[in-house]
Design a protein around this motif. Structure first.
Motif, short mmCIF file in Angstrom:
data_model
loop_
_atom_site.label_atom_id
_atom_site.label_comp_id
_atom_site.label_asym_id
_atom_site.label_seq_id
_atom_site.Cartn_x
_atom_site.Cartn_y
_atom_site.Cartn_z
N SER A 3 20.03 -26.65 -15.69
CA SER A 3 19.22 -27.53 -14.84
C SER A 3 18.33 -26.73 -13.90
CB SER A 3 20.12 -28.48 -14.04
OG SER A 3 20.97 -27.73 -13.21
N THR A 4 18.75 -25.53 -13.49
CA THR A 4 17.89 -24.74 -12.61
C THR A 4 16.66 -24.22 -13.37
OG1 THR A 4 19.19 -22.76 -13.02
CG2 THR A 4 19.73 -24.01 -11.04
N VAL A 6 14.97 -25.88 -15.48
CA VAL A 6 14.00 -26.97 -15.53
C VAL A 6 13.29 -27.13 -14.19
CG1 VAL A 6 13.74 -29.46 -15.86
CG2 VAL A 6 15.29 -28.16 -17.33
N THR A 7 14.00 -26.92 -13.10
CA THR A 7 13.43 -27.21 -11.79
C THR A 7 12.86 -25.99 -11.09
OG1 THR A 7 15.60 -26.97 -10.76
CG2 THR A 7 14.95 -29.19 -11.44
N THR A 8 13.17 -24.79 -11.56
CA THR A 8 12.68 -23.59 -10.90
C THR A 8 11.41 -23.12 -11.61
OG1 THR A 8 14.93 -22.98 -10.32
CG2 THR A 8 13.27 -21.25 -10.19
N SER A 9 10.33 -23.04 -10.88
CA SER A 9 9.06 -22.59 -11.46
C SER A 9 9.09 -21.09 -11.71
CB SER A 9 7.90 -22.92 -10.53
OG SER A 9 7.96 -22.11 -9.37
#
Length: 131
Positions: A3-4, A6-9
């Motif tokens: 999940s990180t 997906v959310t971490t640019s």
């Protein structure tokens, strides 16, 4: 993928603006000193200060950071902006030599560095406008 992921640019993964700044500075330092980069150095003005800033803003946004480029310049239209420069395999290769060296020096996350290299290589290939 976690999940990180997906959310971490990419911008965040590599260390944000400090890493972008270092990456661009090392890129232009290499372009300025490597004999293999003379072909692309000749395409630039003597003072690289302005173009360093433009590339920093572009890469910040391109990697998922703050919108620093498009608010001022609009859509990147990279091929259109570079059409006046003859970019073939030799120019692409010289540009990538400088960028890969800069990536090695500044991006410590191996996976992120490899992902950036792949994406930037594709972009460099797409920028070719001459045989």
């Amino acid at each position: 993928m976690t999940s990180t992921d997906v959310t971490t640019s990419m911008f965040e993964r590599i260390g944000g603006s400090a890493t972008i700044d270092a990456l661009v500075d090392r890129f232009y330092d290499r372009m300025d000193t490597l004999p293999e980069a003379k072909i692309i150095h000749a395409m630039h003005a003597d003072d690289l200060g302005l173009i360093r800033d433009v590339l920093k803003r572009y890469l910040t946004e391109w990697t998922g950071g703050p919108r620093l480029y498009s608010v001022e310049k609009g859509h990147p239209r990279l091929r259109q902006r570079h059409i006046g420069f003859a970019i073939g395999d030799a120019e692409r290769d010289a540009w990538m030599l400088c960028m890969r060296g800069a990536l090695e020096e500044t991006v410590t996350d191996t996976a992120a560095r490899q992902e950036l290299d792949k994406a930037i290589s594709g972009l460099a290939d797409w920028m070719r406008n001459r045989q």
